[in-house]
Scaffold this motif. Structure first.
Motif, PDB file in Angstrom:
ATOM      1  N   GLN A  56       0.753  -1.265  -0.042  1.00  0.00           N
ATOM      2  CA  GLN A  56      -0.045  -0.032  -0.094  1.00  0.00           C
ATOM      3  C   GLN A  56       0.920   1.286  -0.011  1.00  0.00           C
ATOM      4  O   GLN A  56       0.370   2.320  -0.731  1.00  0.00           O
ATOM      5  N   GLU A  57       1.869   1.289   0.810  1.00  0.00           N
ATOM      6  CA  GLU A  57       2.814   2.320   1.068  1.00  0.00           C
ATOM      7  C   GLU A  57       3.597   2.668  -0.650  1.00  0.00           C
ATOM      8  O   GLU A  57       3.639   3.839  -0.864  1.00  0.00           O
ATOM      9  N   PHE A  58       3.970   1.640  -1.131  1.00  0.00           N
ATOM     10  CA  PHE A  58       4.559   1.679  -2.360  1.00  0.00           C
ATOM     11  C   PHE A  58       3.762   2.154  -3.489  1.00  0.00           C
ATOM     12  O   PHE A  58       4.021   3.029  -4.458  1.00  0.00           O
ATOM     13  N   GLN A  59       2.475   1.675  -3.533  1.00  0.00           N
ATOM     14  CA  GLN A  59       1.568   1.785  -4.266  1.00  0.00           C
ATOM     15  C   GLN A  59       1.182   3.430  -4.020  1.00  0.00           C
ATOM     16  O   GLN A  59       0.962   4.237  -5.153  1.00  0.00           O
ATOM     17  N   SER A  60       1.159   4.038  -2.964  1.00  0.00           N
ATOM     18  CA  SER A  60       0.862   5.345  -2.765  1.00  0.00           C
ATOM     19  C   SER A  60       1.708   6.422  -3.127  1.00  0.00           C
ATOM     20  O   SER A  60       1.622   7.166  -3.772  1.00  0.00           O
ATOM     21  N   ALA A  61       3.235   5.867  -2.991  1.00  0.00           N
ATOM     22  CA  ALA A  61       4.222   6.622  -3.557  1.00  0.00           C
ATOM     23  C   ALA A  61       4.348   6.736  -5.051  1.00  0.00           C
ATOM     24  O   ALA A  61       4.543   7.690  -5.532  1.00  0.00           O
ATOM     25  N   LEU A  62       3.843   5.435  -5.620  1.00  0.00           N
ATOM     26  CA  LEU A  62       3.963   5.487  -7.130  1.00  0.00           C
ATOM     27  C   LEU A  62       2.686   6.591  -7.668  1.00  0.00           C
ATOM     28  O   LEU A  62       3.016   7.287  -8.759  1.00  0.00           O
ATOM     29  N   SER A 154      14.216  -8.483  -1.571  1.00  0.00           N
ATOM     30  CA  SER A 154      15.377  -7.769  -2.387  1.00  0.00           C
ATOM     31  C   SER A 154      14.959  -6.799  -3.413  1.00  0.00           C
ATOM     32  O   SER A 154      15.690  -5.776  -3.610  1.00  0.00           O
ATOM     33  N   LYS A 155      13.524  -6.909  -3.703  1.00  0.00           N
ATOM     34  CA  LYS A 155      13.001  -5.983  -4.675  1.00  0.00           C
ATOM     35  C   LYS A 155      12.584  -4.733  -4.058  1.00  0.00           C
ATOM     36  O   LYS A 155      12.551  -3.636  -4.912  1.00  0.00           O
ATOM     37  N   MET A 156      12.537  -4.591  -2.832  1.00  0.00           N
ATOM     38  CA  MET A 156      12.411  -3.138  -2.212  1.00  0.00           C
ATOM     39  C   MET A 156      13.698  -2.399  -2.169  1.00  0.00           C
ATOM     40  O   MET A 156      13.050  -1.143  -2.255  1.00  0.00           O
ATOM     41  N   GLU A 157      14.534  -2.713  -2.290  1.00  0.00           N
ATOM     42  CA  GLU A 157      15.957  -1.890  -2.270  1.00  0.00           C
ATOM     43  C   GLU A 157      15.844  -0.966  -3.416  1.00  0.00           C
ATOM     44  O   GLU A 157      16.159   0.354  -3.118  1.00  0.00           O
ATOM     45  N   LYS A 183      10.799  12.557 -14.675  1.00  0.00           N
ATOM     46  CA  LYS A 183       9.870  11.848 -15.722  1.00  0.00           C
ATOM     47  C   LYS A 183      10.784  10.720 -16.272  1.00  0.00           C
ATOM     48  O   LYS A 183      10.242   9.830 -16.777  1.00  0.00           O
ATOM     49  N   GLY A 184      11.997  11.236 -16.715  1.00  0.00           N
ATOM     50  CA  GLY A 184      13.015  10.283 -17.264  1.00  0.00           C
ATOM     51  C   GLY A 184      13.402   9.048 -16.522  1.00  0.00           C
ATOM     52  O   GLY A 184      13.533   7.769 -17.055  1.00  0.00           O
ATOM     53  N   GLU A 185      13.220   9.009 -15.216  1.00  0.00           N
ATOM     54  CA  GLU A 185      13.357   8.048 -14.319  1.00  0.00           C
ATOM     55  C   GLU A 185      11.929   7.220 -14.121  1.00  0.00           C
ATOM     56  O   GLU A 185      11.947   6.073 -13.508  1.00  0.00           O
ATOM     57  N   PHE A 186      10.890   7.802 -14.618  1.00  0.00           N
ATOM     58  CA  PHE A 186       9.639   7.171 -13.959  1.00  0.00           C
ATOM     59  C   PHE A 186       9.372   5.887 -14.432  1.00  0.00           C
ATOM     60  O   PHE A 186       8.839   5.171 -13.576  1.00  0.00           O
ATOM     61  N   SER A 187       9.499   5.627 -15.817  1.00  0.00           N
ATOM     62  CA  SER A 187       9.212   4.171 -16.351  1.00  0.00           C
ATOM     63  C   SER A 187       9.979   3.168 -15.860  1.00  0.00           C
ATOM     64  O   SER A 187       9.267   2.016 -15.600  1.00  0.00           O
ATOM     65  N   ASN A 188      11.334   3.444 -15.375  1.00  0.00           N
ATOM     66  CA  ASN A 188      11.925   2.359 -14.580  1.00  0.00           C
ATOM     67  C   ASN A 188      11.483   2.241 -13.259  1.00  0.00           C
ATOM     68  O   ASN A 188      11.527   1.067 -12.813  1.00  0.00           O
ATOM     69  N   LEU A 189      11.115   3.176 -12.484  1.00  0.00           N
ATOM     70  CA  LEU A 189      10.629   3.058 -11.238  1.00  0.00           C
ATOM     71  C   LEU A 189       9.268   2.446 -11.124  1.00  0.00           C
ATOM     72  O   LEU A 189       8.942   1.476 -10.484  1.00  0.00           O
ATOM     73  N   LYS A 190       8.441   2.657 -12.157  1.00  0.00           N
ATOM     74  CA  LYS A 190       7.063   2.090 -12.317  1.00  0.00           C
ATOM     75  C   LYS A 190       7.272   0.590 -12.488  1.00  0.00           C
ATOM     76  O   LYS A 190       6.626  -0.252 -11.866  1.00  0.00           O
ATOM     77  N   ARG A 191       8.306   0.060 -13.339  1.00  0.00           N
ATOM     78  CA  ARG A 191       8.537  -1.208 -13.624  1.00  0.00           C
ATOM     79  C   ARG A 191       9.068  -2.083 -12.286  1.00  0.00           C
ATOM     80  O   ARG A 191       8.543  -3.028 -12.167  1.00  0.00           O
ATOM     81  N   ASP A 192       9.795  -1.440 -11.587  1.00  0.00           N
ATOM     82  CA  ASP A 192      10.399  -1.950 -10.597  1.00  0.00           C
ATOM     83  C   ASP A 192       9.598  -2.172  -9.402  1.00  0.00           C
ATOM     84  O   ASP A 192       9.086  -3.164  -8.632  1.00  0.00           O
ATOM     85  N   ILE A 193       8.271  -1.210  -9.203  1.00  0.00           N
ATOM     86  CA  ILE A 193       7.374  -1.505  -8.347  1.00  0.00           C
ATOM     87  C   ILE A 193       6.598  -2.410  -8.650  1.00  0.00           C
ATOM     88  O   ILE A 193       5.848  -3.203  -7.798  1.00  0.00           O
ATOM     89  N   MET A 197       5.300  -5.716  -6.427  1.00  0.00           N
ATOM     90  CA  MET A 197       4.158  -6.056  -6.154  1.00  0.00           C
ATOM     91  C   MET A 197       3.846  -7.532  -6.512  1.00  0.00           C
ATOM     92  O   MET A 197       3.385  -8.341  -5.694  1.00  0.00           O
ATOM     93  N   ASN A 198       4.402  -7.946  -7.743  1.00  0.00           N
ATOM     94  CA  ASN A 198       4.296  -9.110  -8.177  1.00  0.00           C
ATOM     95  C   ASN A 198       4.989 -10.455  -7.131  1.00  0.00           C
ATOM     96  O   ASN A 198       4.462 -11.276  -6.778  1.00  0.00           O
ATOM     97  N   ASP A 199       6.277 -10.194  -6.754  1.00  0.00           N
ATOM     98  CA  ASP A 199       6.991 -10.956  -5.672  1.00  0.00           C
ATOM     99  C   ASP A 199       6.276 -10.673  -4.468  1.00  0.00           C
ATOM    100  O   ASP A 199       6.291 -12.062  -3.787  1.00  0.00           O
ATOM    101  N   MET A 200       5.626  -9.799  -4.033  1.00  0.00           N
ATOM    102  CA  MET A 200       4.951  -9.564  -2.883  1.00  0.00           C
ATOM    103  C   MET A 200       3.586 -10.494  -2.690  1.00  0.00           C
ATOM    104  O   MET A 200       3.452 -11.213  -1.900  1.00  0.00           O
ATOM    105  N   ASN A 201       3.030 -10.575  -3.929  1.00  0.00           N
ATOM    106  CA  ASN A 201       1.857 -11.107  -4.180  1.00  0.00           C
ATOM    107  C   ASN A 201       2.203 -12.720  -4.076  1.00  0.00           C
ATOM    108  O   ASN A 201       1.442 -13.683  -3.308  1.00  0.00           O
TER     109      ASN A 201
END
Length: 218
Positions: A56-62, A154-157, A183-193, A197-201
């Motif tokens: 929830q926190e990571f999703q909120s940050a995104l 490990s995906k959180m870091e 904006k230039g960094e956003f797509s990579n961060l979105k992918r990492d989040i 999420m997938n690993d958390m699930n």
């Protein structure tokens, strides 16, 4: 007298928890009828809940970052502060996940060591074989669960590092150019989040299966 004994045991448990003496803590808990198996199930449940909170926190940050890169006027300092708050909340949630996983691993090791030691107390060869088979099956399932938990951890870091970079950059560059750079960094961060999420699930699903299996066996 019984109430006094239970109160004394509860105070002892609290003291040992605060002091970090896990082996003594487990002994104190067993003295009031709470065994390592019960503690393990409770700690897996707590870890699952902390993972859900971190999601929830990571999703909120995104979502906050998504709003920021579409920034079309207003007070950029406020947007920065909100994003910084989301980062701090994400960091705290991530630390909580790590602490819970460490506690899960600790009690599991204690449980399996105890279980293996007690195999030697059997006089029935067939019961000993059956108990050993259950021990090995439980260990295999737990090892899978732990791998799943650590993989998600490990995906959180990288996500936290990227969030921190964005927050830090924005802090010192409260202007439209800073938003463009982010904006230039956003797509990579979105992918990492999304990977996180997938690993958390997956870890949450494995936790549910492990808890169900332990409750059946209990």
């Amino acid at each position: 007298m019984k109430k006094l004994t239970l109160l004394s045991a509860a105070l002892l448990v609290l003291t040992l928890t605060l002091s970090g003496c896990q082996s003594a803590y487990y002994s104190a808990m067993e003295s009031v009828g709470v065994h390592k198996r019960d503690i393990l199930v409770d700690r897996v449940e707590a870890t699952k809940e902390s993972q859900q909170e971190s999601q929830q926190e990571f999703q909120s940050a995104l979502e906050r970052l998504t709003t920021l890169i579409n920034f079309d006027g207003g007070e950029l300092a406020d947007a920065y502060q909100q994003l910084n708050d989301d980062y701090e909340s994400s960091l705290a949630a991530a630390n909580d996940v790590t602490n819970n996983i460490n506690k899960v691993e600790d009690v599991a090791e204690a449980l399996f060591d105890e279980w293996a030691d007690e195999l030697e107390q059997y006089t029935s060869a067939s019961l000993k074989r059956e108990s050993n088979k259950k021990l090995n099956a439980t260990k295999r399932q737990f090892e899978q669960l732990l791998r799943s938990m650590r993989s998600a951890e490990s995906k959180m870091e990288p996500v936290l590092s990227s969030l921190h970079d964005n927050v830090l950059y924005l802090k010192h560059n409260l202007n439209a150019q800073a938003v463009t750079a982010i904006k230039g960094e956003f797509s990579n961060l979105k992918r990492d989040i999304q990977l996180l999420m997938n690993d958390m699930n997956k870890s949450i699903e494995d936790s549910n299966q492990f808890i169900e299996q332990m409750n059946k066996a209990g």
